[in-house]
Enzyme design. Structure first.
Site, mmCIF file in Angstrom:
data_model
loop_
_atom_site.group_PDB
_atom_site.id
_atom_site.type_symbol
_atom_site.label_atom_id
_atom_site.label_comp_id
_atom_site.label_asym_id
_atom_site.label_seq_id
_atom_site.Cartn_x
_atom_site.Cartn_y
_atom_site.Cartn_z
ATOM 1 N N GLU A 49 95.772 75.129 49.580
ATOM 2 C CA GLU A 49 96.926 75.476 50.419
ATOM 3 C C GLU A 49 96.824 76.882 50.994
ATOM 4 O OE1 GLU A 49 97.125 74.049 47.451
ATOM 5 O OE2 GLU A 49 98.371 72.247 47.602
ATOM 6 N N PHE A 111 109.599 68.446 37.104
ATOM 7 C CA PHE A 111 108.157 68.452 37.319
ATOM 8 C C PHE A 111 107.847 68.992 38.721
ATOM 9 C CE2 PHE A 111 104.256 66.229 38.777
ATOM 10 C CZ PHE A 111 103.368 66.927 37.965
ATOM 11 N N GLN A 112 106.974 69.977 38.785
ATOM 12 C CA GLN A 112 106.558 70.627 40.034
ATOM 13 C C GLN A 112 107.725 71.241 40.800
ATOM 14 O OE1 GLN A 112 103.743 67.993 42.087
ATOM 15 N NE2 GLN A 112 102.138 68.892 40.829
ATOM 16 N N LYS A 161 113.117 66.412 48.379
ATOM 17 C CA LYS A 161 112.670 65.054 48.659
ATOM 18 C C LYS A 161 113.816 64.134 49.085
ATOM 19 C CE LYS A 161 109.453 61.663 46.923
ATOM 20 N NZ LYS A 161 108.473 61.283 45.924
ATOM 21 N N MET A 475 82.676 97.265 49.760
ATOM 22 C CA MET A 475 83.605 98.354 50.038
ATOM 23 C C MET A 475 84.057 99.029 48.740
ATOM 24 S SD MET A 475 84.934 100.199 52.211
ATOM 25 C CE MET A 475 85.209 99.593 53.870
#
Ligand SMILES: Cc1ncc(C[n+]2csc(CCOP(=O)(O)OP(=O)(O)O)c2C)c(N)n1
Ligand SMILES: [Mg+2]
Lengths: 567, 161
Positions: A49, A111-112, A161, A475
């Site tokens: 993502e 959940f999630q 949802k 760097m």
């Protein structure tokens, strides 16, 4: 007729002229993905993502349009945070849609479930949790409006949802939202002040930044500088806002800016700063920054003014509107400058330029990273969109590739996010399939989102990766060399994959150059191939980026490094 | 530059997370909120937040600018720079223990403090006033034994528009 939330989402995206979504599915967005399956909306399945957000960000930077992402709840949403913060720091317009558990479960540690609006509050321009289907269409419209209005930025929209499964009337024409476009217009008095300051100035200098690109004001800025023969320097984010091949261009200023740009800033008597926010990487020691100059700052965001540098004349406004007004004002009031005086100033700058040009120590044995970039510039004639990773690769690109046009240099400036360049290049290439799109990468950074090679291969998004492989987190190593007596604590990256084989494993062409004489051939072939290509350039390992202003020093106090050529 | 207390009045859209945004943007940038009062205005969709914070004029300008950046913020005013009137409210519970009962009742009478609840064992006072009046009252109450108290933040209103 009533539409389901998922249908409203897709219709609303069409309404906003969205032509591509970068995303990744999951439980909370299954319904949306089902709707996508039935629609003609283009969707690019990334492999992480973070990659989706950087790709949308690259797309937005190159096109000036709003980039769009879609991810699931919980881990899908948290994976976007680095990407969102990256866009936020550089004021890039994005709309990120995240799935969310049903409203009835929010707060239950379902959940999630994760409070993504809470997490992203400090790194978005704004965010929304849509609790009612009736609010969905207006929220989407407002999200796009907020993302692109005023000082742009990322907006996150959290979609539970059950809301997406519910139905509501959808009538785009009847949606009313608040206006977020700031209505500032520079006042006549300010224009008059500026005219007086310009007339009094013997050594004026323009400093251009990302706000000029975001405000689509590059043409105006260029016109003004050329008409009145005012030299121009720029920040990293400003590269491309003034032609990099114009004699008035001094290159970037600041920590790794050119000697002549930093000298010009330190000696100018009027600094006209447009669309910049005076980052500490740019100013060095704030007390001595442009110490001989009156400073005029044009910016759309009042919070950027007087934040780091005390400004004599603040002009709050959109860079395009302000420059348009200013040019008109100067025209109408017959602003004239003393030609011989101006020539003296330009000559002085040329003396600095001659004394310490941008250069590096050429070498016939090992590949110099700067040489790779110079050769890339030569072969593309500058006609390419370049993304970068972060580190030395980014600074050398800023120094040795010359950007003539806005939106052609795509780089994470404010946050400095390693792993940005490859997914960003994918986003750019989706918008400009016929252009060369090249990620100039470091070996450390490229490993941070290397999985996106699969995305490039799957969709035949023919980005080119020019890997400046020094086997170091270069760097950081440079700072360890200069400030920590070469104690290279955890910066050696010699333990790395074989990048050619790795590319091939992903279905991407892998190529390698180990000697200077191979560089041009590899680049030529790599650029010509109609495939995604990773070119692994084994470059001199302990090269440093020069010039360099040591942190906290005045920007006219630069270490120049060794510029002698060894053959 | 001199640091002083500023009273900032903020009109916001009445959204569930607007306070979190304001607290977040100030806290995240290292500015301290000394006191805070929030309630709706004559329009339910719009709330007014009155906040006090301490800083130089420079810092206060930055705070105002940061607040203005928030999408739900409608208007920000520094009431310190205009003529305005300020009030706080404090409720104090005094426990009427046998040894103090008489002394407390006498003090309440002489100071004309307002009793808003009482029983055999306690008395609750309500005091309003500006900051110095409240501080003064609390100093007087102190020797009587403050069992508990709760004090609001400052609310303020400009005298003219
Ligand atoms: C996500 C992230 N982690 C750490 C850093 C700190 N950092 C800045 S530059 C750099 C080294 C980058 O190495 P490489 O990609 O090989 O580039 P080079 O400097 O060698 O060109 C690191 C670790 C960062 N900018 N971003
Ligand atoms: Mg490296």
């Amino acid at each position: 007729m009533k539409l389901k939330g998922t249908q409203i989402l897709l219709k609303a995206l069409e309404e906003e002229n969205v032509d591509i979504i970068f995303g990744y599915p999951g439980g909370a967005v299954l319904d949306i993905y089902d709707e996508l399956y039935k629609s003609s909306m283009k969707h690019i399945l990334v492999r992480h993502e973070q990659g989706a957000v950087h790709a949308a960000d690259g797309y937005a930077r190159a096109t000036g349009k709003v980039g769009v992402c879609l991810v699931t709840s919980g881990p899908g949403a948290t994976n976007t945070v680095t990407g969102i913060a990256t866009a936020n720091m550089d004021s890039i317009p994005l709309v990120v849609f995240t799935g969310q558990v049903p409203t009835g479960l929010i707060g239950n540690d379902a959940f999630q479930e994760c409070d993504i609006t809470g997490i992203t509050r400090p790194c978005t321009k704004h965010n929304f949790l849509v609790r009612n289907i009736e609010d969905l269409a207006a929220t989407i419209k407002e999200a796009f409006h907020i993302a692109r209005s005023g000082r742009p930025g990322p907006v996150l929209v959290d979609l539970p949802k059950n809301v997406m499964a519910a139905a509501a009337e959808y009538d785009p024409a009847s949606i009313k939202i608040r206006n977020h476009e700031p209505a500032y217009r520079p006042a006549f008095k300010k224009m008059n002040n500026l005219l007086e300051m310009l007339t009094a100035a013997k050594k004026p200098l323009i400093m251009t930044g990302g706000g000029v690109i975001l405000g689509k004001a590059s043409d105006l800025l260029t016109k003004m500088a050329q008409k009145y023969q005012i030299p121009v320097t720029g920040t990293l984010m400003g590269l491309g806002s003034f032609p990099g091949t114009d004699p008035l261009w001094l290159g970037m200023l600041g920590m790794h800016g050119t000697y002549y740009a930093n000298m010009a800033v330190s000696h100018c008597d009027l600094l006209l700063a447009v669309g910049v926010r005076f980052d500490d990487r740019v100013t060095g020691n704030i007390d001595t920054f442009a110490a001989n100059a009156k400073i005029v700052q044009v910016d759309i965001d009042p919070s950027s003014i007087n934040k780091n540098v005390a400004v004599d004349l603040p002009i709050i406004g959109d860079t395009q509107a302000a420059l348009k007004d200013l040019i008109k004002f100067l025209d109408e009031h017959n602003y004239e400058f003393d030609k011989s005086q101006r020539q003296e100033w330009l000559d002085q700058i040329d003396d600095w330029r001659e004394k310490v040009p941008l250069s590096y120590c050429k070498n016939g044995e090992v590949i110099k990273p700067q040489f790779v970039i110079e050769t890339l510039y030569k072969l593309t004639k500058g006609d390419a969109i370049i993304t970068t990773e972060v580190g030395q690769n980014q600074m050398w690109t800023a120094q040795f590739f010359h950007f003539d046009n806005p939106n052609t240099f795509v780089s994470s400036g404010g946050l400095g996010t390693m792993g940005f360049g490859l997914p960003a290049a994918i986003g750019v290439k989706c918008a400009f399939p016929d252009k060369h799109v090249v990620d100039i990468a470091g070996d450390g950074s490229i490993q941070m989102n290397i999985q996106e090679l699969a995305t490039a291969a799957q969709y035949k998004i023919n980005v080119k990766i020019v890997l400046l492989n020094n086997g170091y987190l270069g760097m950081v190593r440079q700072w360890q060399e200069l400030f920590y007596e070469k104690r290279y604590s955890h910066t050696d990256m010699t333990y790395a994959p074989d990048f050619v084989k790795l590319a091939e494993a992903f279905g991407v062409v892998g190529m390698r150059a180990t000697k200077p004489e191979e560089v041009e051939a590899v680049l030529k072939e790599g650029l010509a191939l109609d495939k995604p290509v990773l070119m692994d350039f084994r470059v001199s390992r302990e090269e440093c980026v020069y010039p360099m202003v040591h942190p906290g020093d005045s920007i006219n106090n630069m270490s120049l490094g060794s510029r002698e050529t060894i053959n | 530059m001199e640091k002083k207390e500023h009273i900032i009045s903020i009109l916001v859209h009445n959204k569930p997370d607007v306070l979190a945004r304001i607290a977040g943007i100030l806290g995240g940038k290292g500015y301290n909120i000394e006191s805070l009062c929030v309630n709706t205005t004559t329009q339910y969709e719009i709330s007014k937040i009155v906040m006090t914070t301490v800083g130089t004029q420079d810092i206060i300008t930055r705070i105002e600018n940061q607040l203005q950046r928030l999408v739900d913020v409608i208007q920000v005013d520094d009431l310190t720079n205009v003529e305005s009137i300020h009030r706080e409210l404090v409720m104090v519970r005094l426990n009427l223990t046998p040894d103090r009962k008489e002394q407390i009742k006498k003090a309440v009478d002489t100071n004309k403090w307002k009793v808003i609840a009482s029983a055999d064992t306690y008395m609750i006072l309500e005091i309003t006033g500006d900051q110095s009046q409240i501080d003064f009252a609390l100093a007087r109450l102190e020797p009587l034994g403050i069992a508990d108290m709760t004090r609001t933040g400052i609310v303020a209103l400009n005298l003219e528009n």
